[in-house]
Design an enzyme around this catalytic site. Structure first.
Site, PDB file in Angstrom:
ATOM      1  N   HIS A  37       0.581  -1.319  -0.064  1.00  8.34           N
ATOM      2  CA  HIS A  37      -0.105  -0.319  -0.212  1.00  8.34           C
ATOM      3  C   HIS A  37       0.648   1.371  -0.020  1.00  8.34           C
ATOM      4  O   HIS A  37       0.938   2.337  -0.173  1.00  8.34           O
ATOM      5  CB  HIS A  37      -0.911  -0.129   1.086  1.00  8.34           C
ATOM      6  CG  HIS A  37      -0.366  -0.064   2.448  1.00  8.34           C
ATOM      7  ND1 HIS A  37       0.196  -1.002   3.576  1.00  8.34           N
ATOM      8  CD2 HIS A  37      -0.483   1.682   3.092  1.00  8.34           C
ATOM      9  CE1 HIS A  37       0.766  -0.338   4.320  1.00  8.34           C
ATOM     10  NE2 HIS A  37       0.236   1.181   4.773  1.00  8.34           N
ATOM     11  N   ASP A  38       1.493   1.269  -0.049  1.00  7.74           N
ATOM     12  CA  ASP A  38       3.164   2.235   0.301  1.00  7.74           C
ATOM     13  C   ASP A  38       4.026   2.206   0.145  1.00  7.74           C
ATOM     14  O   ASP A  38       5.078   3.849  -0.234  1.00  7.74           O
ATOM     15  CB  ASP A  38       3.788   2.632   2.189  1.00  7.74           C
ATOM     16  CG  ASP A  38       2.599   3.972   3.045  1.00  7.74           C
ATOM     17  OD1 ASP A  38       0.891   4.014   2.525  1.00  7.74           O
ATOM     18  OD2 ASP A  38       2.872   3.010   4.510  1.00  7.74           O
ATOM     19  N   LYS A  41       5.869   5.710  -1.337  1.00 10.00           N
ATOM     20  CA  LYS A  41       5.899   6.408  -0.829  1.00 10.00           C
ATOM     21  C   LYS A  41       7.964   7.073  -1.417  1.00 10.00           C
ATOM     22  O   LYS A  41       8.694   7.536  -0.723  1.00 10.00           O
ATOM     23  CB  LYS A  41       6.292   6.016   0.370  1.00 10.00           C
ATOM     24  CG  LYS A  41       4.211   6.704   1.151  1.00 10.00           C
ATOM     25  CD  LYS A  41       5.032   6.324   2.613  1.00 10.00           C
ATOM     26  CE  LYS A  41       3.469   6.535   3.327  1.00 10.00           C
ATOM     27  NZ  LYS A  41       2.520   7.187   4.664  1.00 10.00           N
ATOM     28  N   HIS A  66       1.392   9.384  -3.349  1.00 10.73           N
ATOM     29  CA  HIS A  66       2.106   8.405  -2.751  1.00 10.73           C
ATOM     30  C   HIS A  66       1.313   7.094  -3.503  1.00 10.73           C
ATOM     31  O   HIS A  66       1.366   6.168  -4.037  1.00 10.73           O
ATOM     32  CB  HIS A  66       2.874   7.869  -1.536  1.00 10.73           C
ATOM     33  CG  HIS A  66       1.308   7.130  -0.760  1.00 10.73           C
ATOM     34  ND1 HIS A  66       1.097   8.331   0.274  1.00 10.73           N
ATOM     35  CD2 HIS A  66       1.329   6.236   0.228  1.00 10.73           C
ATOM     36  CE1 HIS A  66       0.558   7.707   1.015  1.00 10.73           C
ATOM     37  NE2 HIS A  66       0.161   6.469   1.183  1.00 10.73           N
ATOM     38  N   HIS A  90      -6.287   3.335  -0.876  1.00 15.84           N
ATOM     39  CA  HIS A  90      -5.749   2.848   0.026  1.00 15.84           C
ATOM     40  C   HIS A  90      -6.404   4.168   0.909  1.00 15.84           C
ATOM     41  O   HIS A  90      -6.198   4.016   2.320  1.00 15.84           O
ATOM     42  CB  HIS A  90      -5.180   2.208   0.462  1.00 15.84           C
ATOM     43  CG  HIS A  90      -3.776   3.348   0.839  1.00 15.84           C
ATOM     44  ND1 HIS A  90      -2.845   3.314  -0.523  1.00 15.84           N
ATOM     45  CD2 HIS A  90      -3.003   3.462   1.671  1.00 15.84           C
ATOM     46  CE1 HIS A  90      -1.676   3.293   0.020  1.00 15.84           C
ATOM     47  NE2 HIS A  90      -2.059   3.708   1.628  1.00 15.84           N
ATOM     48  N   HIS A  91      -6.145   5.531   0.583  1.00  9.92           N
ATOM     49  CA  HIS A  91      -6.460   6.835   1.572  1.00  9.92           C
ATOM     50  C   HIS A  91      -7.418   7.363   1.064  1.00  9.92           C
ATOM     51  O   HIS A  91      -7.656   8.460   1.601  1.00  9.92           O
ATOM     52  CB  HIS A  91      -5.652   7.508   1.406  1.00  9.92           C
ATOM     53  CG  HIS A  91      -3.901   6.963   2.499  1.00  9.92           C
ATOM     54  ND1 HIS A  91      -4.851   7.132   3.322  1.00  9.92           N
ATOM     55  CD2 HIS A  91      -3.219   6.335   1.427  1.00  9.92           C
ATOM     56  CE1 HIS A  91      -3.415   6.999   3.829  1.00  9.92           C
ATOM     57  NE2 HIS A  91      -2.288   6.786   3.500  1.00  9.92           N
ATOM     58  N   ASP A 119      -3.937  -0.168   8.178  1.00 14.41           N
ATOM     59  CA  ASP A 119      -3.350   0.937   7.641  1.00 14.41           C
ATOM     60  C   ASP A 119      -3.480   1.823   8.795  1.00 14.41           C
ATOM     61  O   ASP A 119      -2.462   2.675   9.457  1.00 14.41           O
ATOM     62  CB  ASP A 119      -3.548   1.400   6.021  1.00 14.41           C
ATOM     63  CG  ASP A 119      -2.648   2.753   5.967  1.00 14.41           C
ATOM     64  OD1 ASP A 119      -1.489   2.347   6.839  1.00 14.41           O
ATOM     65  OD2 ASP A 119      -2.356   3.606   4.998  1.00 14.41           O
TER      66      ASP A 119
END
Length: 170
Positions: A37-38, A41, A66, A90-91, A119
């Site tokens: 998911h990240d 970044k 990201h 996811h955000h 998360d």
């Protein structure tokens, strides 16, 4: 990317998926998306991720890129588009206030909603350069307060009802 955070998010997302009754192929995509998911970044300046204190407006805007960066990297590598969509969404928040696109509940895949909840929970209980950790009880209070706004109400209720099982192999 923080490897421990990604592993924790994947483990919690897997629990949510199992409790929800996802099929094995769906669980596989969920775990892949949660673990990655990240990924986006990695494309950000390292100092941004470790900055103590709040980010300024430009830094927030950069940080909010990201999910799209990570999804694009996965698609360029030929990853499953559903896994990339987990990373991309996811955000997002079920009330439409999330990012990168302000999607609402109907436009956010269930696997991304699960990853979002996992998360957020892991981030709340972890100490970071910019914030102290919350207790599990405090983190669950945040989840409760944000159910139906940031988080899918049914998933939040599932997590809250099974909170004692969070730290077991169930």
């Amino acid at each position: 990317m923080q490897p421990d955070h990604s592993r924790s998010v994947a483990r919690l997302a897997l629990k949510l998926g199992r409790w929800w009754g996802l099929s094995d192929p769906e669980l596989n995509r969920l775990v892949q998306g949660a673990a990655l998911h990240d990924l986006g970044k990695e494309d950000l300046p390292p100092g941004l991720l470790a900055k103590p204190g709040p980010l300024n407006e430009q830094e927030v805007a950069l940080m909010r890129t990201h999910p799209a960066r990570g999804a694009a990297r996965l698609l360029r590598r030929g990853a499953d588009p559903e896994v990339a969509r987990v990373v991309l969404c996811h955000h997002e928040s079920v009330d439409g206030r999330g990012y990168p696109a302000g999607r609402d509940r109907s436009d956010i895949p269930m696997l991304a909603r699960m990853t979002s909840l996992a998360d957020a929970f892991d981030a709340l209980v972890a100490e970071r350069a910019y914030k102290p950790s919350l207790s599990v009880r405090e983190a669950l209070g945040v989840i409760r307060a944000e159910r139906g706004r940031r988080f899918d109400r049914r998933l939040a209720d599932l997590l809250l009802s099974r909170a004692p099982l969070l730290f077991t192999n169930s």
